[in-house]
Write a protein that holds these residues in place. Structure first.
Motif, short mmCIF file in Angstrom:
data_model
loop_
_atom_site.label_atom_id
_atom_site.label_comp_id
_atom_site.label_asym_id
_atom_site.label_seq_id
_atom_site.Cartn_x
_atom_site.Cartn_y
_atom_site.Cartn_z
N ALA A 1 35.23 -22.72 -5.35
CA ALA A 1 34.43 -21.53 -5.66
C ALA A 1 33.17 -21.64 -4.80
O ALA A 1 32.48 -22.66 -4.83
CB ALA A 1 34.08 -21.48 -7.13
N PHE B 1 29.49 -19.92 -3.65
CA PHE B 1 28.44 -19.01 -4.06
C PHE B 1 27.38 -18.99 -2.97
O PHE B 1 26.92 -20.05 -2.54
CB PHE B 1 27.81 -19.47 -5.39
N LEU C 1 25.03 -16.35 -10.22
CA LEU C 1 26.46 -16.27 -9.90
C LEU C 1 27.25 -17.41 -10.57
O LEU C 1 28.32 -17.19 -11.12
CB LEU C 1 26.67 -16.31 -8.38
N ILE C 2 26.70 -18.61 -10.52
CA ILE C 2 27.36 -19.77 -11.14
C ILE C 2 27.45 -19.58 -12.65
O ILE C 2 28.51 -19.81 -13.25
CB ILE C 2 26.66 -21.09 -10.77
N CYS C 3 26.35 -19.15 -13.25
CA CYS C 3 26.36 -18.92 -14.71
C CYS C 3 27.40 -17.88 -15.08
O CYS C 3 28.16 -18.06 -16.04
CB CYS C 3 24.99 -18.49 -15.21
N ASP C 4 27.46 -16.80 -14.32
CA ASP C 4 28.42 -15.74 -14.60
C ASP C 4 29.85 -16.23 -14.38
O ASP C 4 30.73 -16.01 -15.20
CB ASP C 4 28.12 -14.52 -13.72
N TYR C 5 30.08 -16.91 -13.28
CA TYR C 5 31.41 -17.38 -12.92
C TYR C 5 31.97 -18.37 -13.95
O TYR C 5 33.13 -18.28 -14.34
CB TYR C 5 31.36 -18.03 -11.53
N PHE C 6 31.14 -19.30 -14.40
CA PHE C 6 31.60 -20.33 -15.34
C PHE C 6 31.37 -19.95 -16.80
O PHE C 6 31.75 -20.69 -17.70
CB PHE C 6 30.94 -21.67 -15.03
N ALA D 1 28.63 -27.46 -13.66
CA ALA D 1 29.72 -26.57 -13.25
C ALA D 1 30.83 -27.37 -12.56
O ALA D 1 32.02 -27.11 -12.79
CB ALA D 1 29.17 -25.48 -12.32
#
Length: 163
Positions: A32, A34, A44-49, A68
Motif C-alpha cells: 500500500a 501513500f 490516508l493511512i488512518c482511512d486505509y487501515f 499500520a
C-alpha cells in the motif's frame, strides 16, 4: 537497512512524501503506497487501515506507520498461512459443510426454561452414569453456582455410585 529492502518513506522534490507499507517480506506480497504531505499521508493511512483519528492523535507519523505495518503483516500472515478471508462484520457468513467449528457451535442443548434451574435439574436426573453427570457439569458449570443445583448434582452422584 539491507540493500534489497526499499525505504518505506520516500521524500519527493515537490515537498511531499511517500510511505510504502508492505503486507509481507517478499516483492510479490501486497503493498500500500501513500503519497502527499505528512498530514495527508497520515489521514490516508488512518482511512486505509480504519484507524480512528482520536486513537492515533498522540502518535507520530513514524509510530503510525509502525502500527499500520504490524497490522498489515498480521493480516498478510493470516491470509497466507491460514488461507483466511477478511469479511465485513455485518456480512452473513456461510460456513462450509465440513467445518468442525461450525458443527460444534451448531450443537445445542435443550433450551433452558424461564424457571431458572428447572432445565439443569431435569438434566441431572436424566444422567445414567457418573461420567455423563461429570460431562453435564463440565458443559454447564455456571449453572452449578446455584446451591440447589449443586445439591442435586451431588445427590445424583451418590445415587449413581450406589447402583
Amino acid at each position: 537497512m539491507k540493500a534489497d529492502q526499499a525505504d518505506p518513506v520516500t521524500p519527493y522534490a515537490d515537498g511531499t512524501i511517500g510511505v510504502t507499507i508492505k503486507y509481507g517480506k517478499s516483492y510479490e506480497d501486497t503493498w500500500a503506497v501513500f503519497r502527499g504531505s505528512v498530514k495527508q499521508v497520515r489521514e490516508l493511512i488512518c482511512d486505509y487501515f480504519g484507524f480512528e483519528s482520536k486513537d492515533v492523535t498522540g502518535l507520530s507519523l513514524s509510530d503510525l506507520v509502525v502500527n499500520a505495518t504490524n497490522l498489515a503483516h498480521g493480516k498478510g500472515n493470516i491470509a497466507a498461512l491460514l488461507d483466511a478471508r477478511i469479511i465485513p462484520e455485518d456480512s452473513p457468513v456461510q460456513a462450509p459443510e465440513d467445518d468442525p467449528w461450525a458443527a460444534a457451535s451448531a450443537v445445542q442443548s435443550e433450551p433452558k426454561t424461564d424457571s431458572g434451574s428447572a432445565w439443569i435439574l431435569g438434566e441431572i436426573e436424566k444422567q445414567g452414569t457418573i461420567a455423563d453427570l461429570q460431562k453435564l457439569w463440565a458443559a454447564n458449570q455456571s449453572m452449578f453456582a446455584d446451591s440447589s443445583v449443586m445439591a442435586a448434582y451431588k445427590s445424583r452422584g451418590r445415587a449413581l455410585k450406589e447402583q
